[in-house]
Design a protein around this motif. Structure first.
Motif, PDB file in Angstrom:
ATOM      1  N   ARG A 127       0.833  -1.203   0.000  1.00  0.00           N
ATOM      2  CA  ARG A 127       0.000   0.000   0.000  1.00  0.00           C
ATOM      3  C   ARG A 127       0.863   1.247   0.000  1.00  0.00           C
ATOM      4  NH1 ARG A 127      -3.943   0.532   4.660  1.00  0.00           N
ATOM      5  NH2 ARG A 127      -3.763   2.703   4.177  1.00  0.00           N
ATOM      6  N   VAL A 128       0.228   2.365  -0.299  1.00  0.00           N
ATOM      7  CA  VAL A 128       0.918   3.654  -0.383  1.00  0.00           C
ATOM      8  C   VAL A 128       1.210   4.166   1.028  1.00  0.00           C
ATOM      9  CG1 VAL A 128       0.637   6.058  -1.126  1.00  0.00           C
ATOM     10  CG2 VAL A 128      -0.168   4.211  -2.581  1.00  0.00           C
ATOM     11  N   PHE A 129       2.410   4.757   1.205  1.00  0.00           N
ATOM     12  CA  PHE A 129       2.777   5.379   2.462  1.00  0.00           C
ATOM     13  C   PHE A 129       3.729   6.530   2.162  1.00  0.00           C
ATOM     14  CE2 PHE A 129       5.886   2.059   1.770  1.00  0.00           C
ATOM     15  CZ  PHE A 129       7.089   2.625   2.142  1.00  0.00           C
ATOM     16  N   ARG A 130       4.087   7.278   3.189  1.00  0.00           N
ATOM     17  CA  ARG A 130       5.026   8.386   3.040  1.00  0.00           C
ATOM     18  C   ARG A 130       6.339   8.043   3.712  1.00  0.00           C
ATOM     19  NH1 ARG A 130       2.395  13.412   5.613  1.00  0.00           N
ATOM     20  NH2 ARG A 130       1.947  11.840   7.156  1.00  0.00           N
ATOM     21  N   VAL A 131       7.426   8.490   3.114  1.00  0.00           N
ATOM     22  CA  VAL A 131       8.750   8.359   3.708  1.00  0.00           C
ATOM     23  C   VAL A 131       9.404   9.730   3.616  1.00  0.00           C
ATOM     24  CG1 VAL A 131       9.881   7.604   1.570  1.00  0.00           C
ATOM     25  CG2 VAL A 131      10.887   7.017   3.762  1.00  0.00           C
ATOM     26  N   GLY A 132      10.118  10.111   4.655  1.00  0.00           N
ATOM     27  CA  GLY A 132      10.724  11.438   4.645  1.00  0.00           C
ATOM     28  C   GLY A 132      12.089  11.437   5.272  1.00  0.00           C
ATOM     29  N   GLY A 133      12.872  12.399   4.874  1.00  0.00           N
ATOM     30  CA  GLY A 133      14.211  12.555   5.412  1.00  0.00           C
ATOM     31  C   GLY A 133      14.944  13.635   4.652  1.00  0.00           C
ATOM     32  N   MET A 134      16.236  13.633   4.799  1.00  0.00           N
ATOM     33  CA  MET A 134      17.086  14.591   4.108  1.00  0.00           C
ATOM     34  C   MET A 134      17.629  13.942   2.836  1.00  0.00           C
ATOM     35  SD  MET A 134      16.870  17.100   6.185  1.00  0.00           S
ATOM     36  CE  MET A 134      18.165  18.243   5.832  1.00  0.00           C
ATOM     37  N   VAL A 135      17.839  14.761   1.804  1.00  0.00           N
ATOM     38  CA  VAL A 135      18.447  14.286   0.564  1.00  0.00           C
ATOM     39  C   VAL A 135      19.955  14.495   0.706  1.00  0.00           C
ATOM     40  CG1 VAL A 135      18.559  14.555  -1.938  1.00  0.00           C
ATOM     41  CG2 VAL A 135      16.390  14.925  -0.743  1.00  0.00           C
ATOM     42  N   PRO A 136      20.744  13.425   0.828  1.00  0.00           N
ATOM     43  CA  PRO A 136      22.186  13.590   1.027  1.00  0.00           C
ATOM     44  C   PRO A 136      22.861  14.220  -0.198  1.00  0.00           C
ATOM     45  CG  PRO A 136      21.516  11.304   1.399  1.00  0.00           C
ATOM     46  CD  PRO A 136      20.348  12.027   0.841  1.00  0.00           C
ATOM     47  N   GLU A 137      23.922  14.962   0.047  1.00  0.00           N
ATOM     48  CA  GLU A 137      24.704  15.562  -1.035  1.00  0.00           C
ATOM     49  C   GLU A 137      25.237  14.460  -1.950  1.00  0.00           C
ATOM     50  OE1 GLU A 137      25.148  18.836  -1.604  1.00  0.00           O
ATOM     51  OE2 GLU A 137      24.017  19.424   0.180  1.00  0.00           O
ATOM     52  N   GLY A 138      25.123  14.678  -3.252  1.00  0.00           N
ATOM     53  CA  GLY A 138      25.656  13.744  -4.240  1.00  0.00           C
ATOM     54  C   GLY A 138      24.773  12.552  -4.543  1.00  0.00           C
ATOM     55  N   SER A 139      23.561  12.491  -3.979  1.00  0.00           N
ATOM     56  CA  SER A 139      22.707  11.325  -4.208  1.00  0.00           C
ATOM     57  C   SER A 139      21.713  11.531  -5.341  1.00  0.00           C
ATOM     58  CB  SER A 139      21.945  10.960  -2.931  1.00  0.00           C
ATOM     59  OG  SER A 139      20.947  11.915  -2.654  1.00  0.00           O
ATOM     60  N   PHE A 140      21.559  12.745  -5.845  1.00  0.00           N
ATOM     61  CA  PHE A 140      20.543  13.039  -6.859  1.00  0.00           C
ATOM     62  C   PHE A 140      21.096  12.828  -8.265  1.00  0.00           C
ATOM     63  CE2 PHE A 140      18.535  16.001  -9.838  1.00  0.00           C
ATOM     64  CZ  PHE A 140      17.229  15.566  -9.751  1.00  0.00           C
ATOM     65  N   THR A 141      20.365  12.068  -9.073  1.00  0.00           N
ATOM     66  CA  THR A 141      20.695  11.915 -10.491  1.00  0.00           C
ATOM     67  C   THR A 141      19.406  11.996 -11.298  1.00  0.00           C
ATOM     68  OG1 THR A 141      20.500   9.500 -10.406  1.00  0.00           O
ATOM     69  CG2 THR A 141      22.700  10.434 -10.067  1.00  0.00           C
ATOM     70  N   ARG A 142      19.543  12.484 -12.521  1.00  0.00           N
ATOM     71  CA  ARG A 142      18.396  12.545 -13.432  1.00  0.00           C
ATOM     72  C   ARG A 142      18.833  11.913 -14.746  1.00  0.00           C
ATOM     73  NH1 ARG A 142      13.626  15.152 -13.702  1.00  0.00           N
ATOM     74  NH2 ARG A 142      14.076  16.673 -12.094  1.00  0.00           N
ATOM     75  N   GLU A 143      17.977  11.054 -15.290  1.00  0.00           N
ATOM     76  CA  GLU A 143      18.284  10.425 -16.560  1.00  0.00           C
ATOM     77  C   GLU A 143      18.203  11.474 -17.663  1.00  0.00           C
ATOM     78  OE1 GLU A 143      15.925   6.931 -17.241  1.00  0.00           O
ATOM     79  OE2 GLU A 143      16.461   6.067 -15.296  1.00  0.00           O
ATOM     80  N   PRO A 144      19.216  11.557 -18.527  1.00  0.00           N
ATOM     81  CA  PRO A 144      19.217  12.573 -19.582  1.00  0.00           C
ATOM     82  C   PRO A 144      18.016  12.438 -20.508  1.00  0.00           C
ATOM     83  CG  PRO A 144      21.348  11.455 -19.456  1.00  0.00           C
ATOM     84  CD  PRO A 144      20.412  10.727 -18.561  1.00  0.00           C
ATOM     85  N   GLY A 145      17.381  13.563 -20.790  1.00  0.00           N
ATOM     86  CA  GLY A 145      16.253  13.596 -21.714  1.00  0.00           C
ATOM     87  C   GLY A 145      14.959  13.029 -21.165  1.00  0.00           C
TER      88      GLY A 145
END
Length: 152
Positions: A51-69
């Motif tokens: 089932r759907v739930f929420r998770v929360g926290g801090m986004v650590p430095e260097g953990s974010f990536t986006r697929e090109p395009g």
């Protein structure tokens, strides 16, 4: 049928109708509850997988990536004890960035990655979602082998 029996039948029908309506409302309410879990709870297996739930926290430095395009984004959420990998397809909030508090709503994927349907970022520098603040504070106050961490 006497008037007394008719009244008892009417009262019985009303009680059954009200009881059925209350049962229906409670079932609908239970289905719409959205629980919050910290990354430590998710990695410990306390979060639901069906089932759907929420998770929360801090986004650590260097953990974010986006697929090109594409709009597919990958990042991690941490409570400084455990991390949860998150994937999200869509436009992220303007205030989303590494080092900030985030709450994501979605469900766990079969590969152990949280698949977010919605991502909420804090709205100013003084605000942190209460659930995230409580989770981070709880992790910060856990005793270490030499004693509790000093609070800031």
């Amino acid at each position: 049928m006497t008037p007394r029996h008719r009244r008892m039948a009417l009262v019985s029908l009303i009680v059954l109708g009200v009881g059925g309506a209350v049962a229906f409302a409670l079932t609908a309410f239970q289905d719409n509850l959205l629980y919050f879990y910290s990354p430590s709870d998710v990695t410990a297996g306390k979060a639901p997988t069906d089932r759907v739930f929420r998770v929360g926290g801090m986004v650590p430095e260097g953990s974010f990536t986006r697929e090109p395009g594409s709009l597919m984004a990958h990042f991690e959420l941490t409570d400084y004890a455990h991390n949860v990998k998150v994937s999200y397809t869509g436009v992220l909030p303007d205030l989303f960035r590494e080092g900030q508090g985030v709450i994501a709503r979605g469900r766990m994927g079969p590969d152990g990655v949280f698949v977010a349907e919605e991502v909420l970022a804090k709205h100013d520098e003084n605000y942190m979602p209460p659930e995230v603040a409580k989770s981070l504070k709880k992790q910060h106050e856990k005793p270490t082998p030499t004693g509790p961490l000093p609070s800031t």
